[in-house]
Design an enzyme around this catalytic site. Structure first.
Site, PDB file in Angstrom:
ATOM      1  CD  GLU A  62       1.392  -5.802   5.627  1.00  0.00           C
ATOM      2  OE1 GLU A  62       2.169  -6.687   6.036  1.00  0.00           O
ATOM      3  OE2 GLU A  62       0.795  -5.879   4.538  1.00  0.00           O
ATOM      4  CB  ALA A  75      -0.873  -0.008   1.250  1.00  0.00           C
ATOM      5  N   GLY A 124       0.725  -5.210   0.568  1.00  0.00           N
ATOM      6  CA  GLY A 124      -0.401  -5.319  -0.364  1.00  0.00           C
ATOM      7  C   GLY A 124      -0.006  -5.959  -1.691  1.00  0.00           C
ATOM      8  CD  GLU A 181      -2.327  -7.865   2.430  1.00  0.00           C
ATOM      9  OE1 GLU A 181      -2.073  -6.678   2.119  1.00  0.00           O
ATOM     10  OE2 GLU A 181      -2.982  -8.161   3.437  1.00  0.00           O
TER      11      GLU A 181
HETATM   12  N1  COA Z   1       4.524   3.342  -0.268  1.00  0.00           N
HETATM   13  C1  COA Z   1       4.923   4.539  -0.699  1.00  0.00           C
HETATM   14  N2  COA Z   1       6.104   4.750  -1.305  1.00  0.00           N
HETATM   15  C2  COA Z   1       6.908   3.697  -1.470  1.00  0.00           C
HETATM   16  C3  COA Z   1       6.565   2.406  -1.030  1.00  0.00           C
HETATM   17  C4  COA Z   1       5.308   2.250  -0.407  1.00  0.00           C
HETATM   18  N3  COA Z   1       4.866   1.056   0.007  1.00  0.00           N
HETATM   19  N4  COA Z   1       7.580   1.557  -1.322  1.00  0.00           N
HETATM   20  C5  COA Z   1       8.525   2.309  -1.918  1.00  0.00           C
HETATM   21  N5  COA Z   1       8.138   3.594  -2.005  1.00  0.00           N
HETATM   22  C6  COA Z   1       8.854   4.725  -2.585  1.00  0.00           C
HETATM   23  C7  COA Z   1       9.979   5.196  -1.676  1.00  0.00           C
HETATM   24  O1  COA Z   1       9.481   6.040  -0.681  1.00  0.00           O
HETATM   25  C8  COA Z   1      10.850   5.913  -2.690  1.00  0.00           C
HETATM   26  O2  COA Z   1      10.268   7.172  -2.979  1.00  0.00           O
HETATM   27  P1  COA Z   1      11.188   8.502  -3.079  1.00  0.00           P
HETATM   28  O3  COA Z   1      12.128   8.227  -4.230  1.00  0.00           O
HETATM   29  O4  COA Z   1      10.199   9.590  -3.366  1.00  0.00           O
HETATM   30  O5  COA Z   1      11.891   8.626  -1.778  1.00  0.00           O
HETATM   31  C9  COA Z   1      10.719   5.057  -3.937  1.00  0.00           C
HETATM   32  O6  COA Z   1       9.507   4.324  -3.770  1.00  0.00           O
HETATM   33  C10 COA Z   1      11.845   4.077  -4.132  1.00  0.00           C
HETATM   34  O7  COA Z   1      11.934   3.273  -2.957  1.00  0.00           O
HETATM   35  P2  COA Z   1      13.326   3.058  -2.143  1.00  0.00           P
HETATM   36  O8  COA Z   1      12.971   2.681  -0.748  1.00  0.00           O
HETATM   37  O9  COA Z   1      14.228   4.238  -2.330  1.00  0.00           O
HETATM   38  O10 COA Z   1      13.938   1.809  -2.942  1.00  0.00           O
HETATM   39  P3  COA Z   1      14.879   0.657  -2.379  1.00  0.00           P
HETATM   40  O11 COA Z   1      15.316  -0.129  -3.571  1.00  0.00           O
HETATM   41  O12 COA Z   1      15.916   1.210  -1.463  1.00  0.00           O
HETATM   42  O13 COA Z   1      13.913  -0.267  -1.453  1.00  0.00           O
HETATM   43  C11 COA Z   1      11.868  -1.471  -0.909  1.00  0.00           C
HETATM   44  C12 COA Z   1      12.812  -0.945  -2.024  1.00  0.00           C
HETATM   45  C13 COA Z   1      10.626  -2.009  -1.618  1.00  0.00           C
HETATM   46  C14 COA Z   1      12.567  -2.583  -0.122  1.00  0.00           C
HETATM   47  C15 COA Z   1      11.493  -0.322   0.045  1.00  0.00           C
HETATM   48  O14 COA Z   1      11.024   0.766  -0.739  1.00  0.00           O
HETATM   49  C16 COA Z   1      10.420  -0.646   1.052  1.00  0.00           C
HETATM   50  O15 COA Z   1      10.689  -1.278   2.059  1.00  0.00           O
HETATM   51  N6  COA Z   1       9.171  -0.206   0.804  1.00  0.00           N
HETATM   52  C17 COA Z   1       8.065  -0.347   1.730  1.00  0.00           C
HETATM   53  C18 COA Z   1       7.527  -1.754   1.752  1.00  0.00           C
HETATM   54  C19 COA Z   1       6.409  -1.887   2.772  1.00  0.00           C
HETATM   55  O16 COA Z   1       6.581  -1.706   3.959  1.00  0.00           O
HETATM   56  N7  COA Z   1       5.208  -2.230   2.276  1.00  0.00           N
HETATM   57  C20 COA Z   1       4.057  -2.469   3.105  1.00  0.00           C
HETATM   58  C21 COA Z   1       3.225  -1.266   3.207  1.00  0.00           C
HETATM   59  S1  COA Z   1       1.836  -1.548   4.304  1.00  0.00           S
END
Ligand code: COA
Length: 259
Positions: free
Chosen positions: A133, A66, A110, A113
Site C-alpha cells: 500500500e 483491494a 487486502g 490481510e
Molecule cells: N486492483 C485492480 N486491478 C488489479 C489489481 C488490483 N489490486 N491487481 C491487478 N490488477 C489488474 C491489472 O490492472 C491488470 O488489469 P488489465 O489487464 O485490465 O490491465 C490485471 O489485473 C492483470 O495484472 P498485471 O499487473 O497485468 O499482472 P502481472 O502478472 O504483471 O502482475 C501483480 C501481477 C499482482 C504483481 C500486479 O498486478 C500488482 O502489483 N497488482 C497490485 C497489487 C497491489 O498494489 N495491491 C494492493 C492494493 S491496496
C-alpha cells in the site's frame, strides 16, 4: 444473495469459497467484499458446514489486494463509509467455524490481510506476499497494521509495511505468516485433507477453541485466562463433550453432532 464474484461450493462438511475475478487478479472490489460478508453470514447459520476454505480463481493470484480502480475520486467521507460498511475480514475472524486460506498465488495488500483474518494459512510455493500500500501513498486498511504485528511481531511487520516489499512463500513461512508451504500441485489435496480432518471434530469445541484463541489478541492475560475457563466449562453443556469422552473410554471414534 446471488454471487457475481464468488463461487461457493459445499463439499460435504467443508464449504469452499473462490474469489472469482481472475482477469483482475481476484482484486477485491466493494461488491466482492459485500458478497464475502453475505457468504460468511450464511455460513455461520448453516449447521451442515463445519469448515471454510477460501481461495482465488486461476493459477496466478490468491487476491492481489483491494481493487485499485475504486480508489480514485472518492471523498474522505465516501471512502470512510465504504470501509465501515464492508468489514468482511472481521466477519471471517468472528465466524464460529474454522477458516483456512488456500493461497494459490499473489496475496498482496487486502489479499494478505484476508489471509491473516483466516485461522490457518496454507500456500503454494509459487505464492507471494506483501503489503504494497505504501507504494500507492496508502497504508494497509484491512487490518494489516494490527494483525500482521500480532502474527509475526512488530519488527518484521514494520519492515514489510514500510518497504512494501514482496516476499516468497518460503520466507512467509519462516517469519510465521504461514502454517505450511506445499508444491502447487499438492495445494488442494493438502488443504482439503486438513479441512476434512478438522471437520471431524466437535463444531461446538471448534467454535469455543477459536473464540478462546482469538481472545489472546483482544484481551489481557488475566481476562483471557478467565474467558478460557468459562469457554471450557461451556463445552460441558454440549452433547458432543459427552460423546467425545465416552468414545475415548469405549475406545472408538467419536461421532460429533454439533449439539
Ligand atoms: N486492483 C485492480 N486491478 C488489479 C489489481 C488490483 N489490486 N491487481 C491487478 N490488477 C489488474 C491489472 O490492472 C491488470 O488489469 P488489465 O489487464 O485490465 O490491465 C490485471 O489485473 C492483470 O495484472 P498485471 O499487473 O497485468 O499482472 P502481472 O502478472 O504483471 O502482475 C501483480 C501481477 C499482482 C504483481 C500486479 O498486478 C500488482 O502489483 N497488482 C497490485 C497489487 C497491489 O498494489 N495491491 C494492493 C492494493 S491496496
Amino acid at each position: 444473495m446471488a454471487y457475481e464474484n464468488l463461487i461457493v461450493e459445499k463439499r460435504g462438511p467443508v464449504v469452499r469459497i473462490t474469489v472469482n475475478r481472475p482477469e483482475k487478479m481476484n482484486a477485491l472490489n466493494v461488491r466482492t467484499r459485500e458478497e464475502l460478508l453475505a457468504a460468511f453470514e450464511e455460513i455461520g447459520a448453516d449447521r451442515e458446514i463445519r469448515v471454510v476454505v477460501i481461495t482465488g480463481a486461476g493459477d496466478k493470484a490468491f487476491i492481489a489486494g483491494a481493487d485499485i480502480s475504486e480508489f480514485s475520486g472518492n471523498t474522505v467521507l465516501e471512502q470512510r463509509e465504504i470501509m465501515h460498511r464492508s468489514r468482511a475480514f472481521d466477519a471471517m475472524e468472528d465466524c464460529p467455524k474454522p477458516v483456512i486460506a488456500m493461497i494459490n498465488g499473489y496475496a498482496l495488500g487486502g489479499g494478505c490481510e484476508l489471509a491473516m483474518a483466516c485461522d490457518i494459512r496454507i500456500a503454494s510455493s509459487k505464492a507471494k506476499f506483501g503489503q504494497p500500500e505504501v507504494k500507492l501513498g496508502l497504508i494497509p486498511g484491512g487490518g494489516g497494521t494490527q494483525r500482521l504485528p500480532r502474527l509475526i511481531g512488530e519488527s518484521k511487520a514494520m519492515e514489510l509495511i514500510l518497504t512494501g516489499d514482496m516476499i516468497t512463500a518460503e520466507d512467509a513461512l519462516r517469519i510465521g505468516l504461514l502454517n505450511q508451504v506445499v508444491a502447487p500441485e499438492s495445494l488442494e489435496a493438502t488443504t482439503m485433507e486438513l479441512a476434512n480432518r478438522i471437520a471431524g471434530m466437535s463444531p461446538v469445541a471448534l467454535a469455543m477453541a477459536k473464540k478462546a484463541v482469538k481472545n489472546a489478541a483482544r484481551m489481557n492475560l488475566a481476562t483471557g485466562l478467565e474467558a478460557e475457563s468459562d469457554l471450557f466449562a461451556l463445552c460441558f453443556a454440549s452433547e458432543d463433550k459427552e460423546e467425545g469422552v465416552r468414545a475415548f473410554l469405549e475406545k472408538r471414534k467419536p461421532d460429533f453432532k454439533g449439539k
